[in-house]
Design a protein around this motif. Structure first.
Motif, short mmCIF file in Angstrom:
data_model
loop_
_atom_site.label_atom_id
_atom_site.label_comp_id
_atom_site.label_asym_id
_atom_site.label_seq_id
_atom_site.Cartn_x
_atom_site.Cartn_y
_atom_site.Cartn_z
N UNK A 1 4.79 2.90 8.00
CA UNK A 1 4.59 2.38 9.36
C UNK A 1 5.90 2.21 10.14
N UNK A 2 7.00 2.68 9.53
CA UNK A 2 8.30 2.60 10.20
C UNK A 2 9.08 1.34 9.92
N UNK B 1 0.78 -1.23 0.00
CA UNK B 1 0.00 0.00 0.00
C UNK B 1 0.81 1.27 0.00
N UNK B 2 2.13 1.19 0.14
CA UNK B 2 3.00 2.36 0.14
C UNK B 2 3.58 2.56 -1.26
N UNK C 1 21.92 -1.96 0.62
CA UNK C 1 22.71 -1.16 1.56
C UNK C 1 21.95 0.05 2.10
N UNK C 2 20.86 0.44 1.43
CA UNK C 2 20.09 1.62 1.85
C UNK C 2 18.62 1.22 1.96
N UNK C 3 18.19 0.63 3.08
CA UNK C 3 16.82 0.13 3.21
C UNK C 3 15.76 1.21 2.99
N UNK C 4 14.63 0.77 2.43
CA UNK C 4 13.47 1.64 2.31
C UNK C 4 12.76 1.68 3.66
#
Length: 404
Positions: A364-365, A298-299, A357-360
């Motif tokens: 909701x955190x 949903x994001x 290496x760069x998480x989304x």
């Protein structure tokens, strides 16, 4: 666009500018048949054609789109012209309205028999990012990339309709820093937001299809998700390329938008330097201004722009047949991952998270690098239509199930 006796809202998802084709069934009648989406409805095309006495009734009285695809451009244009007339001329209402079903209540199916499947690699931004992730000390693009549309031959038998669950694949992968592979579920499961094209008119073996014959052979366009296991793929792809890391599933949207609906979306493609060889040059522009959106649970996580694709679908078709390979009705080929120059325009999680290496960070955190079990991915797209209308390509969705 002309007004319809259906009183379609201006922002309806499938207006008269789109009129996409699919295959549906209902609880009352489980037999599959060809449908045309219009607003909140699906038209039983075969039944309507018989009621009106349309000359193409036999071509659309089938359980899927195969016969219509094979009928060729004159028939395709005739059906689309008839549909527009049926929905705009009140004289047809009494004969057409009884064959409309509520779109929310029907079951959608794979719209045609997939004869073959080829996937390309035609976004310069995607290819450049992948090169930087995996070969940071080298040129990101391989020497051949700007000379020909690179592709691989996929597996037609695992192309599935939108909404089909996808089981996490299992196979060999080599963990970072290890010399030997291990066996188990993929840990780097990804998507690729793509656009698919389906061939209608076949070609004989040994003959080439020129760039300018694209619209004579390709029936329509749909959304496609090339699910990808990055860890299986990384271990297997040298020297012959993708195999088990791709072949477990490819999802396609249930609605095929006819090529004729995208006339207003045609744009010039990016400049090509060096100039392609003569067989890859055409006299008409076949860039397409399609605007994709990718959603994870949903994001919205990305907005890939298709207009920036370096190689067009017309060039891909010409390259696919330049060696004499024949086309068959139902052949599918895909654009390759659609990515733009900005971070929020990247069409896969490999790029969005820069190799993990760069998480989304979602609303909701929670964080994602690659897909987890239970995740659902939805890809949607629109395009400009005539007279300010919007052409909707619908959506393709899939949810990840645990490995078996």
């Amino acid at each position: 666009m002309p007004d319809s006796w259906l009183d379609l809202a201006p922002d309806t998802e499938f207006g008269l500018a789109t009129l996409p084709y699919g295959v549906f069934s209902t609880d009352a009648d489980p037999a599959t048949r060809i449908g045309v989406a219009v607003g909140a409805h699906v038209l039983d095309l075969g039944a309507a054609a018989r009621a009106v006495g349309a000359p193409f009734a036999d071509a659309v009285a089938a359980p899927n789109l195969d016969t219509l695809l094979a009928a060729g451009r004159p028939v395709w244009d005739g059906v689309r012209a008839a549909l527009t007339a049926w929905f705009t001329d009140p004289a047809f209402e009494d004969r057409i309205r009884p064959h409309l079903a509520d779109r929310a209540s029907v079951r959608l199916h794979l719209p045609f028999t997939v004869a073959d499947y080829v996937d390309f690699y035609s976004s310069e931004h995607h290819a450049h990012n992948v090169g930087r992730i995996f070969r940071p000390e080298q040129e990101p693009l391989t020497p051949n990339w700007k000379h020909l549309p690179i592709g691989y031959h996929g597996r037609a038998g695992t192309v599935v309709v939108s909404g089909t669950d996808v089981v996490r694949p299992t196979g060999q992968r080599r963990p970072p820093g290890e010399q030997a592979p291990v066996f188990g579920p993929s840990t780097r499961l990804d998507i690729e937001a793509e656009v698919g094209f389906v061939v209608g008119t076949p070609s004989p073996m040994g003959e080439r299809v020129p760039v300018d014959s694209f619209a004579d052979h390709v029936f329509g366009v749909f959304l496609l998700n090339d699910w990808s296991s990055r860890d299986l793929q990384a271990w297997e792809y040298v020297p012959l390329g993708p195999f088990l890391g791709k072949s477990f599933a490819t999802s396609v949207s249930p609605w095929v938008v006819p090529l004729a609906a995208l006339e207003a979306a045609r744009v010039e493609q990016p400049a090509q330097d060096p100039e392609p060889l003569p067989y890859l040059r055409g006299s008409e522009p076949w860039g397409l201004d399609l605007r994709l959106e990718v959603y994870l649970n949903g994001n919205r996580v990305s907005r890939p722009p298709f207009a920036g694709m370096y190689w067009t679908a017309a060039q891909q078709l010409a390259h696919m047949t330049v060696n004499g390979a024949s086309l068959r009705t139902g052949d599918v080929y895909a654009s390759g991952t659609v990515s733009g120059p900005d971070k929020e325009q990247r069409g896969c999680f490999l790029e969005l998270t820069w190799g993990g290496r760069e998480p989304l960070v979602l609303a909701d955190g929670t964080e994602r690098t690659f897909l987890e079990d239970g995740d659902e991915v939805v890809i949607r797209a629109t395009a400009p239509g005539p007279d300010g209308a919007t052409v909707h390509l619908g959506e393709v969705s899939g949810r990840i199930l645990p490995a078996r």
